[in-house]
Scaffold this active site. Structure first.
Site, PDB file in Angstrom:
ATOM      1  N   GLY A 183      45.396  47.035  44.462  1.00 17.75           N
ATOM      2  CA  GLY A 183      44.204  47.160  45.280  1.00 17.75           C
ATOM      3  C   GLY A 183      43.291  45.962  45.257  1.00 17.75           C
ATOM      4  O   GLY A 183      42.138  46.054  45.708  1.00 17.75           O
ATOM      5  N   ASP A 184      43.769  44.815  44.762  1.00 19.49           N
ATOM      6  CA  ASP A 184      42.992  43.572  44.770  1.00 19.49           C
ATOM      7  C   ASP A 184      43.996  42.426  44.701  1.00 19.49           C
ATOM      8  O   ASP A 184      45.100  42.553  45.216  1.00 19.49           O
ATOM      9  CB  ASP A 184      41.988  43.545  43.613  1.00 19.49           C
ATOM     10  N   ASP A 185      43.642  41.297  44.078  1.00 16.36           N
ATOM     11  CA  ASP A 185      44.586  40.186  43.985  1.00 16.36           C
ATOM     12  C   ASP A 185      45.836  40.580  43.207  1.00 16.36           C
ATOM     13  O   ASP A 185      45.746  41.219  42.155  1.00 16.36           O
ATOM     14  CB  ASP A 185      43.930  39.000  43.267  1.00 16.36           C
ATOM     15  N   SER A 212      48.912  42.726  48.923  1.00 16.08           N
ATOM     16  CA  SER A 212      47.487  42.935  48.664  1.00 16.08           C
ATOM     17  C   SER A 212      46.772  43.123  49.989  1.00 16.08           C
ATOM     18  O   SER A 212      46.557  42.168  50.727  1.00 16.08           O
ATOM     19  CB  SER A 212      46.885  41.748  47.911  1.00 16.08           C
TER      20      SER A 212
END
Length: 491
Positions: A281-283, A314
């Protein structure tokens, strides 16, 4: 929960990428065959590569394979029950204590058998192997009162999300040597759903903790496991040396799982990340080295990092990022054989005035983008600061960045390099680039305050800030203006 695609074992499962796969194989099959053979034949061997005159790795000696431990324990020997309900923290702690007494004899291995082993956070010890069997799952307890509070990281100031103490990680280690976390693709599950919900509702008073965090340690191997649903960053080596991360699957929902970065090397050196699948849910990966004045004062760069043979997704951030907390500096990084699919951004460097430090000697090779909004991003106005005490005149240096063999399809903006008058981007090189576009608008190769070159013919046509050379290295056209700006964030 948003479903993610579990592709930890590449040879047994498939991405739904039929559009790119035949073409990708036809052009890269020989290369990937050689690379995969080399990867398995040269475990722990640091390669010396020279690209554009820079030595990517300067480490001459190879690291040995981890030795088999003379003693092995089963978690059940210490009273653990793998029913997903019984709290097994004491069993883990007793097992680690037993292994800690065997350091002079080569340490010990803790076998986690099939089952669901609920636990609060626990610490590792030196000369330890944590081995997760197939169908073994370590579960982090969701009640934060069981998670110990720790001092803020010294290179981040008073706190990352909140001033004051931070929650520890589910599996933690400090000042250790010779650590192995491996298995038959067993799982470490942070059960982060409760954490994400409370964070989004602003119900937490302390910074969330990672799933696995190892600090001030060396000689670390993490392989053949699955990490999923971390409360915060998933795998966070901090100020560590000699780290190998191989054949690891990292999963979290691609939406509404805030800050669940996959791997965050932070002030680390001599590191290999290879053969991994990451959907979070991010990098997917974010290389860091401290935040503003605190990172400058701590002064530990991230350097000598090789990232290769990865598939990453991502939807919120980027496949592989450098920054934005990079105040101790980042150098000598190679990213090669990377596929980023169905993502917001593919590779990104992000910084801002106040960071200080540098990003230099960064090499990207063999990048493939499939259905990516923006392919390559360099951003110099990522203005998030720990407090008002940062120095806006502490300007980072961005230079010596190369992109070779960049391909893909379904990309909206292939390149966006947003330097500024304060923070220009210097000595950027593009060679062998062909990216199929989703939107055929005017400014699809966007630049501002960037100096560099294009070698040979690339598609799409480069911005006018870059000098153009033919394949033989002969200058064809000088840039019109290195300070020209055609950044368009509307698409």
């Amino acid at each position: 929960m948003v479903e993610t695609l579990p592709l930890g074992r590449f040879h047994h499962q498939r991405l739904d990428l039929k559009r790119w796969f035949p073409a990708f194989l036809s052009s890269h099959k020989t290369l990937f065959t050689v690379l995969w053979i080399a990867a398995f034949a040269s475990v722990f061997v640091w390669q010396r590569n020279i690209v554009n005159g820079f030595s990517i790795f300067r480490r001459a000696s190879a690291r040995e394979m981890p030795k088999l431990r003379p003693v092995a324990f089963n978690l059940t020997d210490f009273g653990a029950v793998g029913d997903g309900v019984t709290l097994n923290t004491e069993a883990f702690e007793k097992a680690v204590l037993a292994i800690s007494k065997l350091g002079k004899k080569g340490g010990g291995q803790l076998n986690v058998p099939p089952g669901r082993w609920l636990t609060a956070p626990f610490n590792l010890t030196s000369h330890m192997t944590l081995f997760l069997a197939e169908d073994a799952e370590i579960l982090g307890i969701q009640d934060e009162k069981y998670w110990p509070l720790m001092p803020p990281l010294p290179s981040y100031g008073y706190g990352r999300e909140h001033p004051g103490p931070r929650y520890g990680s589910l599996i933690h280690g400090q000042n250790l040597k010779d650590i192995v976390i491996t298995g038959h693709n067993g799982t470490i599950n942070g059960q982060g759903q409760t954490w994400w919900k409370k964070y989004l509702q602003k119900l937490l008073n302390n910074t969330r903790g990672p799933l696995v965090q190892i600090m001030w340690s060396s000689d670390i191997l993490i392989s053949n496991i699955t990490l999923r649903d971390s409360p915060f960053w998933t795998l966070h080596p901090y100020d560590c040396k000699n780290i190998t991360i191989r054949n690891v699957t990292i999963l979290a929902p691609i939406l509404k799982a805030p800050n669940t970065d996959g791997i965050d090397p932070d002030s680390c050196e001599d590191m290999v990340i290879e053969d991994c699948y990451i959907s979070v849910g991010d990098d997917g990966i974010a290389i860091k080295s401290g935040w503003d004045q605190y990172g400058i004062s701590y002064g530990r760069p991230s350097k000598n990092i090789l990232i290769r043979n990865l598939v990453v997704r991502s939807m919120v951030s980027a496949g592989v990022s450098i920054g934005s907390e990079m105040s101790g500096g980042v150098s000598n990084v190679t990213v090669e054989n990377l596929l980023v699919w169905s993502s917001r951004r593919a590779v990104r460097i992000k910084t801002a005035p106040g960071r200080g430090g540098y990003v230099r000697q960064i090499t990207y090779r063999n990048l493939t983008f499939d259905n990516v909004r923006v392919g390559i991003v360099i951003k110099t106005d990522y203005n998030e600061h720990p407090d008002e005490g940062y120095d806006p005149k502490a300007l980072p240096v961005l230079k010596d960045i190369s992109f070779t063999s960049v391909h893909g399809q379904g990309v909206r903006v292939p390149v966006r390099i947003h330097g500024s008058e304060e923070i220009p981007v210097r000595n950027v090189t593009f060679r062998d680039m062909s990216v199929g576009l989703t939107y055929k608008k005017k400014h699809i190769f966007q630049c501002a305050f960037v100096q560099g070159r294009v070698i040979g013919t690339i598609f799409p046509a480069p911005c006018e800030n870059l000098d153009q050379y033919d394949e033989q290295g002969k200058l064809v056209k000088h840039s019109a203006s290195q300070n020209m700006t055609d950044i368009d964030y509307d698409f």
